[in-house]
Design an enzyme around this catalytic site. Sequence first.
Site, PDB file in Angstrom:
ATOM      1  N   ASP A 177      -5.505   1.902   5.025  1.00 33.88           N
ATOM      2  CA  ASP A 177      -6.925   2.228   5.096  1.00 33.88           C
ATOM      3  C   ASP A 177      -7.496   1.615   6.374  1.00 33.88           C
ATOM      4  O   ASP A 177      -7.420   0.404   6.578  1.00 33.88           O
ATOM      5  CB  ASP A 177      -7.633   1.660   3.870  1.00 33.88           C
TER       6      ASP A 177
ATOM      7  N   ASN B 150      -2.871  -6.640  -5.968  1.00 30.31           N
ATOM      8  CA  ASN B 150      -3.742  -6.799  -4.821  1.00 30.31           C
ATOM      9  C   ASN B 150      -3.033  -7.758  -3.868  1.00 30.31           C
ATOM     10  O   ASN B 150      -3.063  -8.975  -4.041  1.00 30.31           O
ATOM     11  CB  ASN B 150      -5.097  -7.361  -5.240  1.00 30.31           C
TER      12      ASN B 150
ATOM     13  N   LEU C 252       2.309   1.366   6.011  1.00 26.19           N
ATOM     14  CA  LEU C 252       2.235   2.707   6.573  1.00 26.19           C
ATOM     15  C   LEU C 252       0.897   3.362   6.253  1.00 26.19           C
ATOM     16  O   LEU C 252       0.488   3.429   5.084  1.00 26.19           O
ATOM     17  CB  LEU C 252       3.369   3.586   6.036  1.00 26.19           C
TER      18      LEU C 252
ATOM     19  N   GLU D 248       0.904  -1.456  -4.764  1.00 22.55           N
ATOM     20  CA  GLU D 248      -0.261  -0.588  -4.613  1.00 22.55           C
ATOM     21  C   GLU D 248      -1.350  -1.064  -5.559  1.00 22.55           C
ATOM     22  O   GLU D 248      -1.077  -1.485  -6.678  1.00 22.55           O
ATOM     23  CB  GLU D 248       0.138   0.858  -4.930  1.00 22.55           C
ATOM     24  N   ILE D 249      -2.608  -0.985  -5.103  1.00 24.08           N
ATOM     25  CA  ILE D 249      -3.728  -1.476  -5.902  1.00 24.08           C
ATOM     26  C   ILE D 249      -4.293  -0.400  -6.824  1.00 24.08           C
ATOM     27  O   ILE D 249      -4.941  -0.703  -7.822  1.00 24.08           O
ATOM     28  CB  ILE D 249      -4.835  -2.033  -4.978  1.00 24.08           C
TER      29      ILE D 249
ATOM     30  N   GLY E  88       0.835  -1.191   0.000  1.00 20.34           N
ATOM     31  CA  GLY E  88       0.000   0.000   0.000  1.00 20.34           C
ATOM     32  C   GLY E  88       0.871   1.242   0.000  1.00 20.34           C
ATOM     33  O   GLY E  88       0.712   2.138   0.827  1.00 20.34           O
TER      34      GLY E  88
END
Length: 298
Positions: free
Chosen positions: A229, A206, A226, A123-124, A100
């Site tokens: 969400d 993902n 870090l 990252e998605i 992320g």
Amino acid sequence: MAGEGTAEGKEGPKLPQKRYFRQRAHVNVFNDMNFDYPERPSAQDWSAYYPTYFRPSAHSDAKRPSSPSGTHSQAKRGPAAAAETLAAAEPAKVEFADIGCGYGGLLVALAPLYPNTLMVGMEIRTKLVNYLQQRIEALREFQHEMLAKQTEGNAVEWVDVQAKLNREIAALAEPQAADQEELHDNGETERLVPGHYENIASMRINCQKYLPNFFEKGQLSKIFVLFADPHFKRRKHKARIITTTLLAEYAYVMKVGGVFYMITDVKDLYDWSVKHLDAFPLFERIPDEDLEHDPAVP
């Protein structure tokens, strides 16, 4: 200055502008989305992500952009160890993963601290991945230009890498207005850094579905999560990046003695993460005094 024409009339490297890569923060990780992922870690072609460290595979379709072309040889563009890696029997492997990674501030700051360690930002969100890869490639070009100046006998300064990390970590915790542009004032466009950013890359993935497809058992020595969400609603807690199931996968891809870093500014998410980490038998908390000399901890 970045983006101004050179003496030959050519455009210099440009850093991407974040305002063109905005994307909503929340993504449903359980939705069916199209991802490129290997059947097994050994099938992953890393050459497009780290062109200094890997030769292209015979079956590579070069879907990811490679490092910008230039007049410098491979040995000049990357760290000395990188050129040796190409001829080594044992290929280099990614050792750090920033899960992320967002816009990649941490990754860019860590790169010169560990110049011969490959690290990937995962990252998605598509726009954020594209932003970070463009930033990395621009930074490589800036570094190549400064290396050329140094080769010509000009004096070139080196950046203070630890101070740079501290600034990047502080910036990650600060909320930004929608129209606020990221400040590239950490010296990476004006001073040389160890490794010249050849050791970092961004990848759209993902992680809650495909992490073991990319990494072998015991491959990673550091994982960073870090400001994830928080998924405040109880019915969304299963989408949090730290769960019992995901911790089992993290433990699988991490070396014995590897370090899992977690930072959040949400008390509920912090309590949740600590509870799950403390309860998982393959992780143990590191005393604060043992982290005093950890370069990754500001």
